[in-house]
Design a protein around this motif. Structure first.
Motif, mmCIF file in Angstrom:
data_model
loop_
_atom_site.group_PDB
_atom_site.id
_atom_site.type_symbol
_atom_site.label_atom_id
_atom_site.label_comp_id
_atom_site.label_asym_id
_atom_site.label_seq_id
_atom_site.Cartn_x
_atom_site.Cartn_y
_atom_site.Cartn_z
ATOM 1 N N ILE A 132 0.843 -1.201 0.000
ATOM 2 C CA ILE A 132 0.000 0.000 0.000
ATOM 3 C C ILE A 132 0.879 1.252 0.000
ATOM 4 C CG2 ILE A 132 -1.663 1.346 1.353
ATOM 5 C CD1 ILE A 132 -2.757 -1.261 2.454
ATOM 6 N N PRO A 133 0.669 2.136 -0.986
ATOM 7 C CA PRO A 133 1.403 3.408 -0.943
ATOM 8 C C PRO A 133 0.965 4.222 0.271
ATOM 9 C CG PRO A 133 0.449 3.029 -3.120
ATOM 10 C CD PRO A 133 -0.138 2.003 -2.198
ATOM 11 N N VAL A 134 1.927 4.729 1.022
ATOM 12 C CA VAL A 134 1.639 5.522 2.218
ATOM 13 C C VAL A 134 2.258 6.903 2.047
ATOM 14 C CG1 VAL A 134 1.884 5.726 4.720
ATOM 15 C CG2 VAL A 134 1.609 3.455 3.664
ATOM 16 N N ILE A 135 1.414 7.911 2.187
ATOM 17 C CA ILE A 135 1.861 9.294 2.094
ATOM 18 C C ILE A 135 1.673 9.929 3.463
ATOM 19 C CG2 ILE A 135 1.454 11.529 0.986
ATOM 20 C CD1 ILE A 135 0.259 9.742 -1.380
ATOM 21 N N MET A 136 2.769 10.320 4.076
ATOM 22 C CA MET A 136 2.714 10.938 5.400
ATOM 23 C C MET A 136 2.296 12.402 5.242
ATOM 24 S SD MET A 136 3.606 8.243 7.000
ATOM 25 C CE MET A 136 3.755 8.750 8.710
ATOM 26 N N ILE A 137 1.341 12.825 6.068
ATOM 27 C CA ILE A 137 0.885 14.219 6.057
ATOM 28 C C ILE A 137 0.969 14.721 7.491
ATOM 29 C CG2 ILE A 137 -1.033 15.788 5.595
ATOM 30 C CD1 ILE A 137 -2.031 13.849 3.520
ATOM 31 N N THR A 138 1.829 15.722 7.719
ATOM 32 C CA THR A 138 2.042 16.162 9.096
ATOM 33 C C THR A 138 2.465 17.623 9.163
ATOM 34 O OG1 THR A 138 3.197 15.591 11.140
ATOM 35 C CG2 THR A 138 4.433 15.399 9.081
ATOM 36 N N HIS B 24 13.357 9.427 8.833
ATOM 37 C CA HIS B 24 12.903 8.216 9.535
ATOM 38 C C HIS B 24 11.704 7.596 8.824
ATOM 39 C CE1 HIS B 24 12.248 5.472 12.841
ATOM 40 N NE2 HIS B 24 11.030 5.957 13.050
ATOM 41 N N CYS B 25 10.739 8.416 8.400
ATOM 42 C CA CYS B 25 9.552 7.900 7.697
ATOM 43 C C CYS B 25 9.947 7.258 6.364
ATOM 44 C CB CYS B 25 8.527 9.013 7.482
ATOM 45 S SG CYS B 25 7.677 9.501 9.003
ATOM 46 N N HIS B 26 10.876 7.879 5.656
ATOM 47 C CA HIS B 26 11.329 7.292 4.384
ATOM 48 C C HIS B 26 12.068 5.974 4.626
ATOM 49 C CE1 HIS B 26 9.960 10.173 1.453
ATOM 50 N NE2 HIS B 26 10.385 11.157 2.217
ATOM 51 N N GLU B 27 12.864 5.917 5.697
ATOM 52 C CA GLU B 27 13.573 4.674 6.021
ATOM 53 C C GLU B 27 12.588 3.547 6.345
ATOM 54 O OE1 GLU B 27 17.379 6.982 8.022
ATOM 55 O OE2 GLU B 27 16.093 5.756 9.290
ATOM 56 N N MET B 28 11.449 3.903 6.949
ATOM 57 C CA MET B 28 10.441 2.893 7.276
ATOM 58 C C MET B 28 9.596 2.508 6.076
ATOM 59 S SD MET B 28 9.117 3.625 11.149
ATOM 60 C CE MET B 28 8.307 5.136 10.768
ATOM 61 N N GLY B 29 9.705 3.264 4.979
ATOM 62 C CA GLY B 29 9.024 2.850 3.762
ATOM 63 C C GLY B 29 7.888 3.722 3.280
ATOM 64 N N CYS B 30 7.724 4.940 3.827
ATOM 65 C CA CYS B 30 6.664 5.791 3.281
ATOM 66 C C CYS B 30 7.030 6.171 1.843
ATOM 67 C CB CYS B 30 6.432 7.030 4.147
ATOM 68 S SG CYS B 30 7.509 8.431 3.846
ATOM 69 N N TYR C 289 6.026 12.356 1.526
ATOM 70 C CA TYR C 289 5.906 13.067 2.792
ATOM 71 C C TYR C 289 5.482 14.491 2.477
ATOM 72 C CZ TYR C 289 7.310 14.290 7.580
ATOM 73 O OH TYR C 289 7.328 14.681 8.890
ATOM 74 N N ILE C 290 4.330 14.901 3.009
ATOM 75 C CA ILE C 290 3.827 16.250 2.776
ATOM 76 C C ILE C 290 3.719 16.965 4.113
ATOM 77 C CG2 ILE C 290 1.854 17.624 2.023
ATOM 78 C CD1 ILE C 290 1.280 15.489 -0.053
ATOM 79 N N THR C 291 4.306 18.151 4.181
ATOM 80 C CA THR C 291 4.210 18.957 5.391
ATOM 81 C C THR C 291 2.988 19.852 5.286
ATOM 82 O OG1 THR C 291 6.603 18.963 5.590
ATOM 83 C CG2 THR C 291 5.407 20.609 6.846
ATOM 84 N N LYS C 292 2.146 19.822 6.328
ATOM 85 C CA LYS C 292 0.971 20.693 6.362
ATOM 86 C C LYS C 292 1.461 22.109 6.618
ATOM 87 C CE LYS C 292 -1.798 17.406 8.947
ATOM 88 N NZ LYS C 292 -2.463 17.240 10.245
ATOM 89 N N PRO C 293 1.291 22.985 5.671
ATOM 90 C CA PRO C 293 1.670 24.373 5.926
ATOM 91 C C PRO C 293 0.730 24.997 6.954
ATOM 92 C CG PRO C 293 1.455 23.937 3.573
ATOM 93 C CD PRO C 293 0.876 22.760 4.297
ATOM 94 N N VAL C 294 1.256 25.932 7.698
ATOM 95 C CA VAL C 294 0.444 26.623 8.691
ATOM 96 C C VAL C 294 -0.590 27.512 7.999
ATOM 97 C CG1 VAL C 294 0.515 28.279 10.582
ATOM 98 C CG2 VAL C 294 2.294 26.538 10.377
ATOM 99 N N GLU C 295 -0.217 28.084 6.874
ATOM 100 C CA GLU C 295 -1.130 28.962 6.148
ATOM 101 C C GLU C 295 -2.108 28.142 5.303
ATOM 102 O OE1 GLU C 295 0.915 31.898 3.898
ATOM 103 O OE2 GLU C 295 2.305 32.336 5.534
ATOM 104 N N TYR C 296 -3.352 28.525 5.328
ATOM 105 C CA TYR C 296 -4.409 27.804 4.630
ATOM 106 C C TYR C 296 -4.102 27.643 3.141
ATOM 107 C CZ TYR C 296 -8.936 26.717 2.602
ATOM 108 O OH TYR C 296 -9.947 26.141 1.884
ATOM 109 N N ASP C 297 -3.743 28.724 2.460
ATOM 110 C CA ASP C 297 -3.521 28.664 1.008
ATOM 111 C C ASP C 297 -2.387 27.700 0.650
ATOM 112 O OD1 ASP C 297 -5.560 30.438 0.602
ATOM 113 O OD2 ASP C 297 -4.253 32.192 0.393
ATOM 114 N N ALA C 298 -1.338 27.695 1.460
ATOM 115 C CA ALA C 298 -0.222 26.786 1.186
ATOM 116 C C ALA C 298 -0.649 25.330 1.413
ATOM 117 C CB ALA C 298 0.963 27.143 2.075
#
Length: 148
Positions: free
Chosen positions: A90-96, A106-112, A115-124
């Motif tokens: 299963i493809p896993v995309i981390m969103i945090t 670490h997430c890439h080493e475990m196989g994600c 990886y997407i970082t949730k921006p603090v700003e709504y538009d981003a």
């Protein structure tokens, strides 16, 4: 992405989950979406444990997985999935919200897969989810047979 692929969203923030769904839709992704409010729920769904719904045989899934969640965090869920001979497909995309390079590595080493970082700003954040929608529209997702 093919219609039969189901998108699993494990996100404890209901507002973020709704925003992800809305922007996947805006990106033209109309696949069925199943939302889980914590890591334990998505774990039980995938590993067919507990009383709730369980994954189906011969179905393709993509998992969008938040890291910071109650009951079981995303890295623990990721580790269990990637250590399972069938679920590891299963493809896993981390969103945090964290962009700590050590956690990303670490997430890439475990196989994600991404990886997407949730921006603090709504538009981003909306832009990041739209890009995710474009990504999901081109990936090939394997079928999970359900063989134990």
């Amino acid at each position: 992405m093919k219609k039969e692929v189901r998108i699993l969203i494990a996100e404890d923030d209901a507002g973020h989950a709704q925003l992800i769904r809305k922007n996947l839709s805006r990106a033209g992704i109309a696949n069925p979406v199943i939302h889980f409010k914590d890591g334990q729920e998505v774990h039980d769904f995938l590993f067919r444990q507990g009383e709730g719904p369980h994954r189906e045989q011969n179905t393709s899934y993509v998992l969008l997985l938040d890291i910071r969640m109650p009951k079981m965090d995303g890295t623990e869920v990721l580790e269990k999935i990637k250590n399972d001979h069938e679920l590891c497909k299963i493809p896993v995309i981390m969103i945090t919200t964290t962009d700590d390079p050590r956690e990303v590595a670490h997430c890439h080493e475990m196989g994600c897969n991404s990886y997407i970082t949730k921006p603090v700003e709504y538009d981003a954040f909306v832009k990041a989810i739209r890009q995710l929608g474009l990504y999901l529209s081109i990936v090939q997702v394997p079928i999970i047979t359900g063989d134990e």
